[in-house]
Design a protein around this motif. Structure first.
Motif, short mmCIF file in Angstrom:
data_model
loop_
_atom_site.label_atom_id
_atom_site.label_comp_id
_atom_site.label_asym_id
_atom_site.label_seq_id
_atom_site.Cartn_x
_atom_site.Cartn_y
_atom_site.Cartn_z
N ASN A 37 0.82 -1.21 0.00
CA ASN A 37 0.00 0.00 0.00
C ASN A 37 0.86 1.26 0.00
O ASN A 37 0.52 2.25 -0.64
CB ASN A 37 -0.94 0.01 1.21
CG ASN A 37 -2.04 -1.02 1.09
OD1 ASN A 37 -2.25 -1.60 0.03
ND2 ASN A 37 -2.74 -1.27 2.17
N THR A 41 0.83 4.22 -2.86
CA THR A 41 0.69 5.64 -2.52
C THR A 41 1.84 6.45 -3.11
O THR A 41 1.63 7.52 -3.66
CB THR A 41 0.63 5.82 -0.99
OG1 THR A 41 -0.48 5.08 -0.49
CG2 THR A 41 0.48 7.28 -0.60
N ARG A 45 1.53 9.40 -5.85
CA ARG A 45 2.09 10.73 -5.58
C ARG A 45 2.99 11.17 -6.73
O ARG A 45 2.90 12.30 -7.21
CB ARG A 45 2.89 10.68 -4.27
CG ARG A 45 3.52 12.02 -3.91
CD ARG A 45 4.28 11.99 -2.59
NE ARG A 45 3.35 11.79 -1.50
CZ ARG A 45 3.32 10.72 -0.71
NH1 ARG A 45 4.16 9.73 -0.90
NH2 ARG A 45 2.45 10.64 0.27
N ASP A 58 -2.07 13.18 1.00
CA ASP A 58 -2.19 11.98 1.85
C ASP A 58 -3.55 11.99 2.51
O ASP A 58 -4.14 13.02 2.76
CB ASP A 58 -1.10 11.98 2.93
CG ASP A 58 0.28 11.68 2.36
OD1 ASP A 58 0.35 10.94 1.37
OD2 ASP A 58 1.26 12.22 2.91
#
Length: 59
Positions: A37, A41, A45, A58
């Motif tokens: 995960n 992310t 980003r 976030d």
């Protein structure tokens, strides 16, 4: 010569070891999921920053 613990104590120790092994396996799988995960992310980003220069928010 050393005397071995009785069978009931050895079986109790074996049960404790089995439970500890199961918990360690569970924690390992959780760690892999969190790592995956985190990588997703980071990729999102990077993609967001490449698209419009804005950092990925976030949660």
């Amino acid at each position: 010569m050393k005397k071995l613990p009785d069978e009931s104590l050895l079986l109790e120790i074996l049960e404790i070891v089995k439970v500890a092994e199961a918990k360690a396996s569970e924690m390992y799988e959780f760690s892999k999921k969190i790592s995956h995960n985190t990588q997703i992310t980071a990729t999102k980003r990077e993609e967001a920053e490449q698209l419009d220069g804005q950092p990925f928010a976030d949660r």
